[in-house]
Design a protein around this motif. Structure first.
Motif, PDB file in Angstrom:
ATOM      1  N   ASN A 150      -2.740  -5.240  -1.025  1.00 51.57           N
ATOM      2  CA  ASN A 150      -2.920  -5.050   0.359  1.00 51.57           C
ATOM      3  C   ASN A 150      -3.686  -3.836   0.631  1.00 51.57           C
ATOM      4  O   ASN A 150      -2.963  -2.615   0.326  1.00 51.57           O
ATOM      5  CB  ASN A 150      -1.536  -5.085   1.032  1.00 51.57           C
ATOM      6  CG  ASN A 150      -1.864  -4.990   2.526  1.00 51.57           C
ATOM      7  OD1 ASN A 150      -2.662  -4.449   3.236  1.00 51.57           O
ATOM      8  ND2 ASN A 150      -1.033  -5.774   3.215  1.00 51.57           N
ATOM      9  N   TYR A 189      -5.924   4.932   0.757  1.00 50.29           N
ATOM     10  CA  TYR A 189      -4.471   4.027   0.606  1.00 50.29           C
ATOM     11  C   TYR A 189      -4.569   3.477  -0.852  1.00 50.29           C
ATOM     12  O   TYR A 189      -5.487   3.826  -1.591  1.00 50.29           O
ATOM     13  CB  TYR A 189      -4.897   2.636   1.381  1.00 50.29           C
ATOM     14  CG  TYR A 189      -5.201   2.919   2.695  1.00 50.29           C
ATOM     15  CD1 TYR A 189      -4.028   2.832   3.612  1.00 50.29           C
ATOM     16  CD2 TYR A 189      -6.256   3.136   3.512  1.00 50.29           C
ATOM     17  CE1 TYR A 189      -4.200   2.777   5.105  1.00 50.29           C
ATOM     18  CE2 TYR A 189      -6.205   3.248   4.800  1.00 50.29           C
ATOM     19  CZ  TYR A 189      -5.362   3.089   5.736  1.00 50.29           C
ATOM     20  OH  TYR A 189      -5.382   3.332   7.012  1.00 50.29           O
ATOM     21  N   SER A 221      -1.491  -1.415   3.296  1.00 50.22           N
ATOM     22  CA  SER A 221      -0.037  -1.271   3.622  1.00 50.22           C
ATOM     23  C   SER A 221       0.827  -0.226   3.079  1.00 50.22           C
ATOM     24  O   SER A 221       1.770   0.179   3.688  1.00 50.22           O
ATOM     25  CB  SER A 221       0.809  -2.631   3.096  1.00 50.22           C
ATOM     26  OG  SER A 221       0.491  -2.386   1.418  1.00 50.22           O
ATOM     27  N   HIS A 222      -0.029   0.765   2.313  1.00 48.60           N
ATOM     28  CA  HIS A 222       0.414   2.084   1.784  1.00 48.60           C
ATOM     29  C   HIS A 222      -0.628   3.162   1.836  1.00 48.60           C
ATOM     30  O   HIS A 222      -1.098   3.407   1.134  1.00 48.60           O
ATOM     31  CB  HIS A 222       0.858   1.733   0.245  1.00 48.60           C
ATOM     32  CG  HIS A 222       1.910   0.887   0.182  1.00 48.60           C
ATOM     33  ND1 HIS A 222       1.826  -0.618   0.079  1.00 48.60           N
ATOM     34  CD2 HIS A 222       3.197   1.213  -0.108  1.00 48.60           C
ATOM     35  CE1 HIS A 222       3.209  -1.023  -0.338  1.00 48.60           C
ATOM     36  NE2 HIS A 222       4.058   0.186  -0.260  1.00 48.60           N
ATOM     37  N   ASN A 225       2.030  -4.264  -4.281  1.00 43.16           N
ATOM     38  CA  ASN A 225       1.933  -4.692  -2.785  1.00 43.16           C
ATOM     39  C   ASN A 225       0.811  -5.843  -2.595  1.00 43.16           C
ATOM     40  O   ASN A 225       0.401  -5.739  -1.541  1.00 43.16           O
ATOM     41  CB  ASN A 225       1.672  -3.584  -2.010  1.00 43.16           C
ATOM     42  CG  ASN A 225       0.303  -2.891  -2.182  1.00 43.16           C
ATOM     43  OD1 ASN A 225      -0.514  -3.267  -3.042  1.00 43.16           O
ATOM     44  ND2 ASN A 225      -0.101  -1.872  -1.515  1.00 43.16           N
TER      45      ASN A 225
END
Length: 105
Positions: free
Chosen positions: A46, A37, A49-50, A43
């Motif tokens: 986080n 990630y 989230s990616h 972001n």
């Protein structure tokens, strides 16, 4: 291996709303990783989230649309923080390590 490392001040160039966003590709090579990630100030750090997607050769990739400016980031690989091996600019973080720095023109 001799690698030049540049430390950059955080106060330089935050994103400007009037300029055009660009697609920026991030890559991480680890064919044995189970999950990669990217987390950063784009972001709110986080860690999930990616997610990057792994290709057939074991490279992990993601494209993010970013406005011009400076972005701190790191990879989160199988639950551990890793710096981007292709990054040459870093800023110190409050945890005694460094964050990678991506400058988008």
């Amino acid at each position: 291996m001799n690698q030049e490392v540049n430390y950059v001040s955080k106060s330089e160039g935050k994103p400007k709303g009037s300029e055009r966003a660009r697609k920026i590709e991030f890559n991480f090579s680890d064919p044995h990783a189970r999950g990669v990630y990217i987390a950063g100030d784009f972001n709110q750090w986080n860690t999930f989230s990616h997610p990057l997607k792994q290709d057939k050769s074991g490279n992990w990739r993601i494209s993010l649309t970013l406005n011009p400016g400076q972005y701190e980031y790191r990879f989160f690989v199988d639950g551990r923080w890793q710096n981007d091996p292709s990054c040459s600019s870093f800023v110190e973080n409050p945890f005694g390590t460094s964050n990678c720095l991506k400058i988008v023109d």
